[in-house]
Design a protein around this motif. Structure first.
Motif, short mmCIF file in Angstrom:
data_model
loop_
_atom_site.label_atom_id
_atom_site.label_comp_id
_atom_site.label_asym_id
_atom_site.label_seq_id
_atom_site.Cartn_x
_atom_site.Cartn_y
_atom_site.Cartn_z
N PHE A 1 -5.33 -3.96 8.05
CA PHE A 1 -4.00 -4.07 7.44
C PHE A 1 -2.95 -4.48 8.48
O PHE A 1 -1.99 -5.17 8.14
CB PHE A 1 -3.63 -2.75 6.78
N ALA B 1 -8.36 -0.94 0.41
CA ALA B 1 -7.80 0.39 0.60
C ALA B 1 -8.09 1.33 -0.56
O ALA B 1 -8.35 2.52 -0.34
CB ALA B 1 -6.28 0.29 0.82
N PHE C 1 -10.15 6.61 8.37
CA PHE C 1 -8.91 5.86 8.16
C PHE C 1 -8.73 4.80 9.25
O PHE C 1 -8.34 3.67 8.97
CB PHE C 1 -7.72 6.80 8.14
N LEU D 1 0.81 -1.22 0.00
CA LEU D 1 0.00 0.00 0.00
C LEU D 1 0.84 1.27 0.00
O LEU D 1 0.28 2.37 0.16
CB LEU D 1 -0.93 0.02 1.23
N TRP E 1 -11.73 2.69 -0.36
CA TRP E 1 -12.03 3.36 0.92
C TRP E 1 -11.15 4.60 1.11
O TRP E 1 -11.66 5.68 1.42
CB TRP E 1 -11.85 2.39 2.07
N TRP E 2 -9.85 4.44 0.92
CA TRP E 2 -8.97 5.60 1.11
C TRP E 2 -9.16 6.63 0.00
O TRP E 2 -9.22 7.84 0.27
CB TRP E 2 -7.51 5.15 1.14
N ASN F 1 -5.44 -4.05 -1.38
CA ASN F 1 -5.79 -2.98 -2.31
C ASN F 1 -7.28 -2.96 -2.61
O ASN F 1 -7.85 -1.89 -2.86
CB ASN F 1 -4.98 -3.12 -3.60
N SER G 1 -10.21 1.30 8.91
CA SER G 1 -9.59 0.32 8.01
C SER G 1 -8.22 -0.15 8.48
O SER G 1 -7.79 -1.26 8.11
CB SER G 1 -9.46 0.92 6.60
N TRP G 2 -7.51 0.65 9.25
CA TRP G 2 -6.12 0.34 9.59
C TRP G 2 -5.95 -0.99 10.33
O TRP G 2 -5.01 -1.74 10.05
CB TRP G 2 -5.52 1.49 10.38
#
Length: 800
Positions: free
Chosen positions: A467, A423, A460, A256, A426-427, A420, A463-464
């Motif tokens: 990961f 992310a 953020f 990422l 979403w990001w 991915n 989602s973190w």
């Protein structure tokens, strides 16, 4: 009126001057020049440029040859000019009083700040540095009396400082970061550190776009008092200095890193916001259409928005590529000649390389353009389903960029496709727009962007954890050994084959083309053979010993308090690049930092079966290395010669001395022992010290290499591990001469980078990293001899 003559057949066959074929030829010319081991003389480069420019102007089939020659000459002239401007050897390690403006964002660390300064063109400045960029480090503990206001450094401010400089130079190891290439691409002419910080003076307050970026970054940190604000700063402004090693480790493991720094997609979002605003304004005020068509006004606004955001991001390479592509599309719309997206990409590459051909040295150039090219080729039109288009794009990106990522970074993320999928939408569609809207609100009214930035941080954080879990699963990252040169083109062709339309025959066979990249030959010694690799760790020591089925690491290099950890920056990348999955034994010769400092980093990543160190050294999880201890791996015998039982721990003199004996020759690793221990070993067992390859004790210090010991070894190769410009003046010239008079060829890491020695049936071979993979930017090419001048003010800290 006289009719114009029809174009000739050769003109009709000529490629367009800015077409796809011409751009590819220019890229090929630039790449060919930059992979050469040395540059041709500048008259030849100038001739290539002139011939190429003339050929490119011709409207016939010679245009491609002209573009190829133009790229070659242009890249060569830029490289030659940049290297000629780097600090001359005669000015190295001299103190200079510099005045200039800080460019970019200073990178603050616990004990130092790293920053770049563009030196003033004032006559009082050194002639070789006027108008050039230098990279400096400001250490907290440099001067105990007057530590200096390190934290007052601000982007865009002008300072007067006293500094000690040297030409860009870095470690050269398998899998290691090439700081010299990075300096060339960034036009950095010298590196160094601040001397006497108490005398540093600010000459003018911060000004310019970088000052605004830093002030806005601090505003985000102030208004978003939560840990995730560091990611909002990175996504909104490209300010990644608050991200720690753990953050980058998670991002790399999940593939990422391309998202956390500002990407071309983010620039496209900013351009879209500007375009939508203008479209709405034109719809609300129809009279504006009489002055400019709505679509053209929206295009100009998009270009303006892209340019503004790219400036806010520091003009990173992906942002420049996107701005150039948007500029091409907008210009074509203004001229009512809409280009094909592939044509826009080709023109963007042509424009970027024409202005800065050295940008091809950056991995981001290839990932950026090749990634977009894959998408354009494989996804020519929408399927009508956004979800299907998204999954298709992710599949193409993952498969198409895997070969480049593996070669450029030596790793592949097995969790990358899944990460991915989460992310990217979403990001890119939630977190980034909120951060950009926060920037816009803050620009309109100071303090009003906090709510949007807090929302961005909150989204953020949702989602973190996913990961983090993927990174800790142990399945996310796979390190790949260095492949042969032909592995990349074969893998790219295999990816092309796999991405061909449905019905293409023998698609599964394309997987065979990936084998040289994903499972390259490791070049292991045969039974009864051994290979030694002296890793370039600066002022320290680390030696990897491999047999056909085992690996031993002798020492791990330094870990200095200023942030450089050789275990993390040099040893581990070398182990990964050489395909070492685990260590069967770790030997720490003694507890001095330059030999044991990197052990923690190595232990954290590598599985280690057993570890040895001198008794009393205080190193955890180790057993004593005792004279007489021996073992046998794959027909190769290992034996400790020192220290004996009950020997007191005396630092250097207690170093573990290891003998490696094969049927084809022997090697001796001596750590930091001095002349007293050398003479003792010679008295007790003269046959044991005889070896074809000897690691010169204590980095070539004059307190080691006793003349009798040197003569008794009968060494063919004497290996020296020392840091460039180190404060101890290692290796001592008299010691080097002593080994050479005894008949040994001396090889040094400070001249050649990593040293690779083979004890094989074909004989004893030796090769340095710089010999094996010469690069036109190698620092040693610009030095008639290596300087051993003393610098007693700071320990040697390698760059990169």
């Amino acid at each position: 009126m006289e009719a114009s003559s029809p174009p000739t057949p050769s003109a009709r066959l000529a490629p367009a001057p800015f077409g796809i074929a011409t751009s590819l030829a220019l890229v090929a010319g630039v790449g060919t020049c930059l992979v050469l081991p040395a540059l041709p003389a500048w008259p030849w480069l100038a001739a290539a440029f002139a011939f190429g420019f003339a050929g490119w102007l011709r409207a016939d089939r010679w245009r491609l040859c002209g573009a190829l020659s133009l790229g070659f000459g242009l890249a060569g002239l830029h490289a030659a000019s940049t290297m000629a401007q780097q600090l001359p050897p005669a000015l190295e390690h001299q103190e200079s009083v510099l005045s200039g403006r800080i460019v970019g964002l200073p990178q603050s660390e616990p004990r130092r700040t790293r920053f770049r300064m563009r030196i003033d063109r004032d006559p009082s400045q050194p002639a070789a540095l006027r108008g050039q960029v230098v990279q400096l480090s400001w250490y907290d503990d440099f001067d105990a009396v007057a530590p200096g206001p390190r934290t007052a450094l601000s982007a865009g401010a002008r300072w007067r400082i006293r500094a000690k400089l040297r030409a860009p130079r870095s470690l050269r190891n398998p899998g290691g970061f090439d700081g010299e290439r990075h300096a060339l691409a960034e036009r950095i002419v010298a590196t160094g550190y601040v001397r006497e910080p108490g005398t540093a003076r600010a000459l003018s307050p911060p000004a310019g776009i970088d000052a605004w970026r830093e002030a806005t970054s601090r505003s985000i940190a102030r208004q978003v008092p939560r840990p995730s604000s560091r990611f909002v700063r990175a996504l909104a402004l490209g300010d990644t200095q608050a991200l720690d090693d753990r953050d980058w480790e998670i991002l790399r493991a999940n593939g990422l890193t391309h998202l956390i720094a500002i990407s071309g997609f983010h620039v496209g979002l900013a351009a879209g916001f500007f375009a939508l605003f203008v479209l709405g304004l034109w719809r609300a005020l129809p009279a504006l259409a009489r002055r400019a068509p709505r679509s053209q006004a929206a295009g100009v606004a998009a270009l303006l928005g892209a340019g503004v955001y790219a400036a806010m991001a520091g003009f990173a390479l992906p942002t420049l590529r996107t701005v150039l592509m948007i500029a091409v599309v907008v210009a074509a719309r203004l001229w009512r000649r809409p280009p094909h997206p592939a044509q826009a990409l080709a023109l963007a590459a042509f424009a970027l390389l024409s202005v800065d051909p050295l940008s091809a040295l950056a991995p981001g150039f290839w990932l950026s353009f090749v990634g977009v090219a894959w998408l354009l080729w494989c996804l020519p039109r929408s399927t009508g389903s956004m979800l299907r288009d998204f999954f298709s794009a992710q599949g193409v990106a993952a498969l198409g960029l895997l070969p480049l990522s593996a070669v450029l970074f030596g790793q592949a993320s097995t969790a990358g496709p899944l990460a991915n999928l989460i992310a990217v939408p979403w990001w890119s569609l939630v977190v980034v727009p909120l951060s950009l809207l926060g920037l816009a609100a803050e620009a309109l009214n100071s303090g009003s962007g906090g709510m949007l930035w807090r929302l961005s941080a909150q989204t953020f954080e949702w989602s973190w954890p996913v990961f983090e879990a993927l990174s800790d699963s142990g399945l996310a990252m796979r390190w790949l050994p260095e492949p042969a040169w032909y592995a990349l083109p074969l893998a790219l062709f295999g990816a092309l084959w796999l991405l061909l339309p449905r019905g293409t025959p023998a698609k599964p066979l394309a997987l065979l083309l990936w084998l040289p990249l994903l499972w390259p030959q490791r070049g292991l010694p045969g039974h009864g053979e051994a290979e030694l690799t002296v890793i370039d760790v600066g002022q320290g020591l680390s030696v990897l010993v491999r047999t056909s089925g085992h690996a031993l690491l002798y020492d791990t290099g330094p870990a200095v308090r200023d942030g450089f950890d050789a275990g993390e920056r040099a040893v581990l990348p070398a182990l990964h690049a050489l395909g070492v999955p685990r260590l069967d034994k770790l030997v720490i010769s003694h507890a001095d930092n330059d030999h044991a400092g990197g052990a923690h980093a190595v232990r954290r990543v590598m599985a280690i079966a057993s570890a040895s160190a001198p008794d009393g050294a205080g190193l955890p999880q180790t057993r004593p290395c005792l004279a007489g201890t021996r073992w046998r791996w794959d027909g190769v015998e290992f034996r400790f010669l020192h220290p004996p039982r009950h020997f007191p721990y005396l630092g250097n003199e207690a170093s573990c001395v290891l003998r490696i004996e094969t049927a084809h020759g022997a090697a001796l690793l001596t750590g930091d022992i001095g002349e007293v221990i050398e003479r003792r070993l010679l008295r007790e067992d003269p046959a044991a010290v005889r070896a074809d390859v000897v690691q010169v004790a204590h980095h070539g210090s004059r307190s080691s290499s006793d003349p009798g010991f040197v003569a008794a070894t009968g060494a063919r190769y004497a290996l020296l591990s020392a840091g460039y410009g180190n404060r101890f003046r290692h290796p001592n010239p008299a010691v080097v001469e002593r080994w050479q008079r005894a008949g040994a060829e001396t090889l040094s890491t400070l001249e050649g980078g990593a040293l690779r020695i083979g004890l094989t049936a074909d004989g004893i071979t030796a090769q340095t990293r710089r010999q094996r993979l010469p690069r036109l930017w190698d620092a040693t090419r610009r030095h008639e001899r290596v300087s051993y001048r003393q610098d007693r003010t700071r320990p040697d800290v390698p760059e990169g």
